[in-house]
Write an enzyme that holds these catalytic residues in place. Structure first.
Site, mmCIF file in Angstrom:
data_model
loop_
_atom_site.group_PDB
_atom_site.id
_atom_site.type_symbol
_atom_site.label_atom_id
_atom_site.label_comp_id
_atom_site.label_asym_id
_atom_site.label_seq_id
_atom_site.Cartn_x
_atom_site.Cartn_y
_atom_site.Cartn_z
ATOM 1 N N LYS A 1 0.863 -1.182 0.000
ATOM 2 C CA LYS A 1 0.000 0.000 0.000
ATOM 3 C C LYS A 1 0.896 1.227 0.000
ATOM 4 O O LYS A 1 1.422 1.651 1.027
ATOM 5 C CB LYS A 1 -0.911 0.006 1.238
ATOM 6 C CG LYS A 1 -2.252 0.759 1.027
ATOM 7 C CD LYS A 1 -2.132 2.226 0.723
ATOM 8 C CE LYS A 1 -1.877 3.037 1.975
ATOM 9 N NZ LYS A 1 -1.932 4.530 1.696
ATOM 10 N N GLU B 1 9.127 2.071 11.266
ATOM 11 C CA GLU B 1 10.154 3.124 11.155
ATOM 12 C C GLU B 1 9.407 4.446 11.108
ATOM 13 O O GLU B 1 8.750 4.761 10.117
ATOM 14 C CB GLU B 1 11.008 2.912 9.903
ATOM 15 C CG GLU B 1 12.335 3.665 9.968
ATOM 16 C CD GLU B 1 12.353 4.928 9.144
ATOM 17 O OE1 GLU B 1 11.910 5.976 9.673
ATOM 18 O OE2 GLU B 1 12.787 4.881 7.985
ATOM 19 N N CYS C 1 13.406 11.316 7.226
ATOM 20 C CA CYS C 1 13.194 11.036 8.647
ATOM 21 C C CYS C 1 14.436 11.318 9.476
ATOM 22 O O CYS C 1 14.340 11.674 10.648
ATOM 23 C CB CYS C 1 12.770 9.582 8.834
ATOM 24 S SG CYS C 1 11.190 9.162 8.073
ATOM 25 N N GLU D 1 8.441 17.297 14.474
ATOM 26 C CA GLU D 1 9.038 16.950 13.192
ATOM 27 C C GLU D 1 8.482 17.880 12.117
ATOM 28 O O GLU D 1 7.280 17.879 11.846
ATOM 29 C CB GLU D 1 8.754 15.492 12.844
ATOM 30 C CG GLU D 1 9.515 15.018 11.623
ATOM 31 C CD GLU D 1 9.348 13.527 11.375
ATOM 32 O OE1 GLU D 1 10.316 12.897 10.910
ATOM 33 O OE2 GLU D 1 8.250 12.998 11.628
#
Length: 482
Positions: free
Chosen positions: A175, A250, A284, A381
């Site tokens: 997906k 992750e 990330c 973030e």
């Protein structure tokens, strides 16, 4: 290129009625429309993957034959290298040089790496304390794997998951992010061309609701997800509420970069500009929080601001550009919102700070100084080209600096810039992160483990450690006495 679902070896339209436009972030124009999978489509894809697990065409392949399929897939990625790079740039926005050198080259290398592992996975014999008894272990595939991938490096991160899953004999339902599905669809076409049997590789497209169907499905054995920590928590709850499926997560990051007084400041400036702006900061492990020894702070900031001013910005397809657009209008608004909190929290804006007035979703490289440890831009973030700089005193205890660097819920990556090996090791040992880079940008390698501490996730990808995520370890006992 297909804009359908791929289920049980066939391209098919969705049984649902909704679809999603995928947008070129450098122009804001629609590239393609992809279907949103329905519950029935997801069920069919999982059923196909389940059936393929016991299909002799897949289950009975010799290791060298399974490896051969992966080597063939890697060769096909090489053959279509430029096509895939151009498609990744158009759909995601990353500069074409990054698409070529990092995304597509990295994808082929990861597939080839795990193709090599197929013939090298071993069990063990164990010295059990029973007479006339042999105990040995074997690795077996976990089963049906849902691979849910993000929008920042859609092709490469998919191969981080797909290659070890197939190398260990599993089947998968992919997906991709609804924002950037196109290279994932193309890779699945190449899987079919390589000769993987029907049902081994399936792909369903759509928004987060499709991902939720997969994570809650009782016939999925393992979910490998890369994305936000918030969604990672939802996936964890879904696993607990259904079948306790295995999870590899992750998640987010907020990487600190520590620049010591003895650092090669020019190397630190160049490495941190790359580490902060690679893929427009949509990484990330991007360097986002900068702790600079006070006597070097002004020099570091001046050189970073000067270096950023020289970075060519524009559509990724233009070979001369180094910084491309953010991935979507929604994400551009997210970056704008967080940047606005910088000044409100008392930081000084010394460069950038706003969107660029042109077609597409471009944002200026941004630098704040004097940032308090409590500021939102030091904790949340941002996932954009935003650098938050603060100072530390060389007379401070090293553990105080380590505590500041660890003052985040995340723990994916960090970097240290110093000429002193003792300082580098003390900091690397003290920082709570899955990867600490010393004097270099944050680029993973297929042979080294990748994953995070704390809210940055569970488990490790890449290297032999990824094999653990996709296999069950079976212990076999054989009594041969009378």
């Amino acid at each position: 290129m297909a804009s359908k679902l791929f289920i049980d070896g066939e391209w098919t339209g969705s049984s649902g009625t909704s679809a999603i436009d995928t947008i070129d972030p450098s122009t804001g124009q629609v590239i393609e429309t992809v279907p949103t999978a329905s519950r029935g489509d997801v069920d069919a894809a999982i059923a196909a993957a389940r059936a393929a697990l016991s299909n002799p065409a897949w289950a009975d392949l010799l290791p060298v034959q399974r490896a051969g399929l992966l080597f063939k897939l890697a060769s096909l990625v090489d053959e279509h290298h430029e096509e895939l790079a151009q498609l990744e740039t158009r759909d995601q926005g990353q500069p074409i040089g990054i698409s070529r050198m990092v995304s597509v080259t990295g994808a082929a290398e990861h597939i080839r790496y795990y193709a090599g592992w197929v013939t090298k996975m071993q069990g063990s014999t164990n010295p059990v304390s029973f007479p006339d008894t042999l105990n040995y272990t074997r690795r077996e595939p976990v089963g049906v794997n849902a691979l849910i991938t993000p929008w920042n490096f859609p092709l490469m991160i998919l191969t981080w998951k797909l290659a070890p899953a197939l190398a260990t004999g599993n089947t998968v339902v992919i997906k991709p992010s609804e924002v950037t599905p196109l290279t994932s669809l193309r890779l699945v076409e190449l899987c079919a061309e390589a000769g993987f049997p029907a049902g081994v590789v399936n792909i369903v497209t759509g928004d987060g609701s499709v991902g939720e169907m997969l994570t809650r499905h009782p016939d999925v054995d393992h979910v490998s997800y890369t994305g936000s920590t918030a969604v990672g928590k939802l996936i964890t709850m879904a696993s607990a509420e259904t079948n306790l499926k295995r999870l590899t997560l992750e998640l987010g990051g907020k990487a600190p970069s520590i620049i010591a007084r003895d650092a090669d400041i020019d190397a630190a400036v160049g490495g941190n500009i790359m580490g902060a702006t690679l893929n427009s900061g949509q990484v990330c492990a991007a360097y986002t929080r900068f702790y600079v020894e006070r006597s070097r702070e002004q020099e570091f900031v001046e050189k970073v601001v000067g270096g950023l001013a020289q970075v060519p910005i524009g559509p990724g397809a233009d070979e001369s550009n180094v910084l491309g657009p953010l991935v979507s209008a929604k994400h551009l608004s997210h970056v704008e919102r967080l940047v606005a909190t910088g000044a409100a929290d008392g930081a000084e804006l010394v460069a950038g700070g706003k969107r660029i007035d042109r077609d597409g979703y471009f944002f200026e490289p941004t630098v704040f100084t004097g940032v308090k440890d409590s500021a939102a831009i030091m904790h949340e973030e941002i996932f954009g080209p935003v650098l938050a700089v603060t100072a530390y005193d060389d007379t401070d205890e090293l553990h105080d600096l380590i505590n500041r660097a660890n003052d985040t819920p995340y723990g994916l990556a960090a970097t240290v810039w110093t000429r002193d090996i003792a300082t580098s090791q003390r900091l690397a040992n003290g920082i709570k992160a899955g990867a600490v880079f010393v004097n270099m940008p944050p680029i993973p390698d297929m042979a080294a483990p990748w994953g995070g501490y704390k809210a940055s996730g569970w488990g490790r990808e890449m290297g032999p450690w990824a094999l653990d995520a996709y296999t069950e370890l079976k212990s076999v006992w054989l009594h041969y006495g009378s």
